[in-house]
Motif scaffolding. Structure first.
Motif, PDB file in Angstrom:
ATOM      1  N   MET A   1      -4.363   7.067  14.440  1.00  0.00           N
ATOM      2  CA  MET A   1      -5.287   6.483  13.481  1.00  0.00           C
ATOM      3  C   MET A   1      -5.164   7.184  12.129  1.00  0.00           C
ATOM      4  O   MET A   1      -5.170   6.526  11.111  1.00  0.00           O
ATOM      5  N   LEU A   2      -5.049   8.512  12.141  1.00  0.00           N
ATOM      6  CA  LEU A   2      -4.923   9.281  10.909  1.00  0.00           C
ATOM      7  C   LEU A   2      -3.631   8.932  10.171  1.00  0.00           C
ATOM      8  O   LEU A   2      -3.627   8.807   8.951  1.00  0.00           O
ATOM      9  N   GLU A   3      -2.545   8.736  10.909  1.00  0.00           N
ATOM     10  CA  GLU A   3      -1.275   8.359  10.290  1.00  0.00           C
ATOM     11  C   GLU A   3      -1.372   6.989   9.620  1.00  0.00           C
ATOM     12  O   GLU A   3      -0.820   6.779   8.543  1.00  0.00           O
ATOM     13  N   SER A   4      -2.081   6.080  10.228  1.00  0.00           N
ATOM     14  CA  SER A   4      -2.272   4.747   9.645  1.00  0.00           C
ATOM     15  C   SER A   4      -3.066   4.845   8.354  1.00  0.00           C
ATOM     16  O   SER A   4      -2.740   4.185   7.358  1.00  0.00           O
ATOM     17  N   ALA A   5      -4.102   5.664   8.357  1.00  0.00           N
ATOM     18  CA  ALA A   5      -4.931   5.836   7.163  1.00  0.00           C
ATOM     19  C   ALA A   5      -4.103   6.431   6.024  1.00  0.00           C
ATOM     20  O   ALA A   5      -4.202   5.977   4.869  1.00  0.00           O
ATOM     21  N   LEU A   6      -3.288   7.426   6.327  1.00  0.00           N
ATOM     22  CA  LEU A   6      -2.446   8.037   5.294  1.00  0.00           C
ATOM     23  C   LEU A   6      -1.411   7.039   4.763  1.00  0.00           C
ATOM     24  O   LEU A   6      -1.149   6.988   3.557  1.00  0.00           O
ATOM     25  N   ALA A   7      -0.849   6.250   5.646  1.00  0.00           N
ATOM     26  CA  ALA A   7       0.124   5.237   5.234  1.00  0.00           C
ATOM     27  C   ALA A   7      -0.520   4.196   4.325  1.00  0.00           C
ATOM     28  O   ALA A   7       0.065   3.772   3.324  1.00  0.00           O
ATOM     29  N   ILE A   8      -1.738   3.812   4.665  1.00  0.00           N
ATOM     30  CA  ILE A   8      -2.452   2.827   3.847  1.00  0.00           C
ATOM     31  C   ILE A   8      -2.781   3.417   2.478  1.00  0.00           C
ATOM     32  O   ILE A   8      -2.636   2.752   1.451  1.00  0.00           O
ATOM     33  N   GLN A   9      -3.203   4.678   2.431  1.00  0.00           N
ATOM     34  CA  GLN A   9      -3.494   5.325   1.155  1.00  0.00           C
ATOM     35  C   GLN A   9      -2.239   5.421   0.285  1.00  0.00           C
ATOM     36  O   GLN A   9      -2.285   5.168  -0.920  1.00  0.00           O
ATOM     37  N   LEU A  10      -1.135   5.792   0.903  1.00  0.00           N
ATOM     38  CA  LEU A  10       0.122   5.880   0.175  1.00  0.00           C
ATOM     39  C   LEU A  10       0.543   4.512  -0.366  1.00  0.00           C
ATOM     40  O   LEU A  10       0.945   4.381  -1.528  1.00  0.00           O
ATOM     41  N   ALA A  11       0.422   3.491   0.462  1.00  0.00           N
ATOM     42  CA  ALA A  11       0.767   2.136   0.032  1.00  0.00           C
ATOM     43  C   ALA A  11      -0.145   1.684  -1.109  1.00  0.00           C
ATOM     44  O   ALA A  11       0.309   1.047  -2.071  1.00  0.00           O
ATOM     45  N   HIS A  12      -1.414   2.038  -1.034  1.00  0.00           N
ATOM     46  CA  HIS A  12      -2.367   1.667  -2.079  1.00  0.00           C
ATOM     47  C   HIS A  12      -2.012   2.354  -3.402  1.00  0.00           C
ATOM     48  O   HIS A  12      -2.031   1.726  -4.466  1.00  0.00           O
ATOM     49  N   ARG A  13      -1.682   3.648  -3.340  1.00  0.00           N
ATOM     50  CA  ARG A  13      -1.286   4.372  -4.558  1.00  0.00           C
ATOM     51  C   ARG A  13      -0.038   3.751  -5.179  1.00  0.00           C
ATOM     52  O   ARG A  13       0.047   3.588  -6.394  1.00  0.00           O
ATOM     53  N   GLN A  14       0.912   3.409  -4.329  1.00  0.00           N
ATOM     54  CA  GLN A  14       2.151   2.779  -4.824  1.00  0.00           C
ATOM     55  C   GLN A  14       1.846   1.425  -5.457  1.00  0.00           C
ATOM     56  O   GLN A  14       2.374   1.087  -6.507  1.00  0.00           O
ATOM     57  N   TRP A  15       0.973   0.665  -4.839  1.00  0.00           N
ATOM     58  CA  TRP A  15       0.579  -0.639  -5.384  1.00  0.00           C
ATOM     59  C   TRP A  15      -0.087  -0.460  -6.749  1.00  0.00           C
ATOM     60  O   TRP A  15       0.181  -1.212  -7.686  1.00  0.00           O
ATOM     61  N   GLU A  16      -0.970   0.558  -6.871  1.00  0.00           N
ATOM     62  CA  GLU A  16      -1.635   0.809  -8.162  1.00  0.00           C
ATOM     63  C   GLU A  16      -0.609   1.165  -9.239  1.00  0.00           C
ATOM     64  O   GLU A  16      -0.723   0.713 -10.378  1.00  0.00           O
ATOM     65  N   ARG A  17       0.394   1.978  -8.897  1.00  0.00           N
ATOM     66  CA  ARG A  17       1.444   2.329  -9.862  1.00  0.00           C
ATOM     67  C   ARG A  17       2.207   1.080 -10.294  1.00  0.00           C
ATOM     68  O   ARG A  17       2.482   0.880 -11.477  1.00  0.00           O
ATOM     69  N   GLN A  18       2.564   0.255  -9.334  1.00  0.00           N
ATOM     70  CA  GLN A  18       3.308  -0.961  -9.653  1.00  0.00           C
ATOM     71  C   GLN A  18       2.470  -1.919 -10.501  1.00  0.00           C
ATOM     72  O   GLN A  18       2.975  -2.532 -11.443  1.00  0.00           O
ATOM     73  N   ALA A  19       1.185  -2.023 -10.174  1.00  0.00           N
ATOM     74  CA  ALA A  19       0.297  -2.889 -10.959  1.00  0.00           C
ATOM     75  C   ALA A  19       0.185  -2.369 -12.388  1.00  0.00           C
ATOM     76  O   ALA A  19       0.188  -3.151 -13.349  1.00  0.00           O
ATOM     77  N   GLY A  20       0.109  -1.053 -12.552  1.00  0.00           N
ATOM     78  CA  GLY A  20       0.064  -0.461 -13.888  1.00  0.00           C
ATOM     79  C   GLY A  20       1.340  -0.730 -14.663  1.00  0.00           C
ATOM     80  O   GLY A  20       1.315  -1.040 -15.858  1.00  0.00           O
ATOM     81  N   THR A  21       2.473  -0.647 -13.976  1.00  0.00           N
ATOM     82  CA  THR A  21       3.762  -0.924 -14.621  1.00  0.00           C
ATOM     83  C   THR A  21       3.840  -2.375 -15.069  1.00  0.00           C
ATOM     84  O   THR A  21       4.264  -2.671 -16.187  1.00  0.00           O
ATOM     85  N   VAL A  22       3.407  -3.280 -14.221  1.00  0.00           N
ATOM     86  CA  VAL A  22       3.426  -4.708 -14.565  1.00  0.00           C
ATOM     87  C   VAL A  22       2.482  -4.978 -15.738  1.00  0.00           C
ATOM     88  O   VAL A  22       2.828  -5.729 -16.657  1.00  0.00           O
ATOM     89  N   THR A  23       1.315  -4.368 -15.728  1.00  0.00           N
ATOM     90  CA  THR A  23       0.356  -4.561 -16.821  1.00  0.00           C
ATOM     91  C   THR A  23       0.945  -4.087 -18.142  1.00  0.00           C
ATOM     92  O   THR A  23       0.845  -4.776 -19.167  1.00  0.00           O
ATOM     93  N   ALA A  24       1.570  -2.912 -18.140  1.00  0.00           N
ATOM     94  CA  ALA A  24       2.196  -2.390 -19.362  1.00  0.00           C
ATOM     95  C   ALA A  24       3.335  -3.296 -19.815  1.00  0.00           C
ATOM     96  O   ALA A  24       3.498  -3.568 -21.011  1.00  0.00           O
ATOM     97  N   TRP A  25       4.119  -3.779 -18.856  1.00  0.00           N
ATOM     98  CA  TRP A  25       5.233  -4.667 -19.163  1.00  0.00           C
ATOM     99  C   TRP A  25       4.731  -5.964 -19.806  1.00  0.00           C
ATOM    100  O   TRP A  25       5.278  -6.429 -20.809  1.00  0.00           O
TER     101      TRP A  25
END
Length: 63
Positions: A1-25
């Motif tokens: 369960m803890l590994e799933s939570a960490l994976a989801i957090q990592l995926a969320h952070r990556q999504w936020e970075r990508q969304a920021g990149t798209v917004t700037a673009w």
């Protein structure tokens, strides 16, 4: 369960970075389009003025 939570957090952070990149673009594209529109309009007017100065009147235009 803890590994799933960490994976989801990592995926969320990556999504936020990508969304920021798209917004700037998109902001950069928007600014470029705004800038080029002004340049195009000014250039178009200048071409029209120049062509009017160069144009030779036909003798038939006075009739």
């Amino acid at each position: 369960m803890l590994e799933s939570a960490l994976a989801i957090q990592l995926a969320h952070r990556q999504w936020e970075r990508q969304a920021g990149t798209v917004t700037a673009w998109l902001a950069h594209i928007s600014e470029s389009l705004r800038s080029s529109d002004g340049t195009y309009t000014k250039t178009d007017v200048a071409v029209g003025q120049t062509s009017n100065q160069v144009r030779i009147r036909s003798a038939l235009e006075d009739y």
